[in-house]
Design an enzyme around this catalytic site. Structure first.
Site, short mmCIF file in Angstrom:
data_model
loop_
_atom_site.label_atom_id
_atom_site.label_comp_id
_atom_site.label_asym_id
_atom_site.label_seq_id
_atom_site.Cartn_x
_atom_site.Cartn_y
_atom_site.Cartn_z
N ALA A 104 0.83 -1.20 0.00
CA ALA A 104 0.00 0.00 0.00
C ALA A 104 0.86 1.25 0.00
O ALA A 104 1.98 1.27 0.53
CB ALA A 104 -0.91 0.01 1.21
N GLY A 149 0.42 -5.67 0.28
CA GLY A 149 -0.42 -5.76 -0.91
C GLY A 149 0.31 -6.34 -2.10
O GLY A 149 -0.31 -6.89 -3.01
N GLU A 152 -0.05 -9.96 -1.73
CA GLU A 152 -1.48 -10.26 -1.85
C GLU A 152 -1.93 -10.26 -3.30
O GLU A 152 -2.74 -11.10 -3.71
CB GLU A 152 -2.30 -9.28 -1.02
N GLU A 172 1.96 -6.39 7.92
CA GLU A 172 0.89 -5.55 8.48
C GLU A 172 0.82 -5.54 10.00
O GLU A 172 0.53 -4.50 10.61
CB GLU A 172 -0.46 -5.99 7.89
#
Length: 298
Positions: A104, A149, A152, A172
């Protein structure tokens, strides 16, 4: 941003001479964070329509961090891909040296209200699900860091190829949050709950060899060669009947969400879709005539 054409120059990619763009790269803004390109799978076979879609993340100043613009362009690409019936596979990769995707965009995230941040993560999660739900196979070619991310989005692909310089992690919890774009669900389904929990709870990073050992990636190759390997796999896929490949993907993805008996029904329904097709007859005729089949997805 690196020029898209730079991927076809020099000797960095061993398969570079075989990569034949079908058209100019598709850009979703005047200064894109994502470049969408279509390459011929078999440039020496002019009657074979098969092609490969390549999505190149291209935001070097932010290490391909996932911000509003990149996400918007990503969604546009996902909407465009199913419209091209010549496509046989998708490769997701990076134009930025030594980084796949840093996760992110935390600088942008700090400017968001709590409500805006929640909405953005929800959109991110939905877009990764749309990537996973594309009807054709998707391969992530990972070089450098794939964090948060970044891993992911790779987990939303069907397969992953990593260069030796790749680093994977879900950091995270070190930021007092959790993976919010599918990581808590896709990683344990891929490598098992215990290993996935260890990686999430500790926020530990693993290298390419560890990722292959854990089952995060399908193949580990020399640094700089991940795209080569991904393209090799994509062309292997492109040799096969696209209706059959798509039906097989549906059978696996849907079947895994059910019990075995229900999964067998899913397989039966998917198999039935391949029976009345021209491609099935082309495969049988090519076998009889001892030639390569040319499938058209019909």
């Amino acid at each position: 941003m690196l020029s898209t054409s730079s991927r076809f120059l020099g000797t960095r990619l061993t398969l570079a001479s075989a990569f034949t763009p079908l058209a100019s790269p598709r850009l979703f803004s005047s200064s894109p964070d994502l470049v969408f390109e279509t390459l011929k799978a078999f440039p020496d076979e002019p009657t074979n329509p098969a092609s490969i879609a390549v999505l190149r993340m291209a935001r070097p100043a932010a290490k391909n961090a996932l911000g509003r613009q990149m996400l918007s362009e990503f969604v546009d690409a996902l909407e465009a891909i199913p419209q091209d019936q010549s496509l046989r596979a998708v490769i997701l990769t990076s134009e930025v040296e030594r980084v796949f995707c840093a996760g992110a965009d935390l600088k942008e995230r700090r400017t968001m209200s709590q409500q805006e941040a929640g909405m953005f993560v929800s959109k991110l999660r939905n877009s990764f699900t749309s990537l996973a739900n594309l009807p054709l196979p998707v391969i992530a070619a990972v070089e450098g860091a794939a964090l948060g991310g970044g891993i992911e989005i790779a987990l939303a692909c069907d397969m992953r190829v990593a260069g030796k310089n790749a680093i994977f992690g879900l950091p995270e919890t070190s930021l007092a949050i959790i993976p919010g774009a599918g990581g808590t669900q896709r990683l344990p389904r891929l490598i098992g709950a215990a290993r996935a929990k260890e990686l999430m709870f500790t926020a530990r990073r693993i290298n390419a060899d560890e990722a292959e050992k854990y089952g995060v990636v399908n193949h580990t190759v020399e640094a700089g060669a991940a795209f080569d390997k991904a393209f090799e796999i994509a062309t292997e896929i492109a040799r096969n009947g696209p209706i059959g490949v798509r039906a097989a993907k549906t059978a696996v993805d849907v079947g895994l969400q059910t019990d075995l008996t229900s999964g067998m029904e899913v397989e039966r329904a998917c198999y039935a879709q391949t029976i009345p097709t021209a491609d099935r007859m082309e495969g049988l005729n090519a076998f009889r005539e001892k030639r390569k089949p040319i499938y058209k997805g019909e």
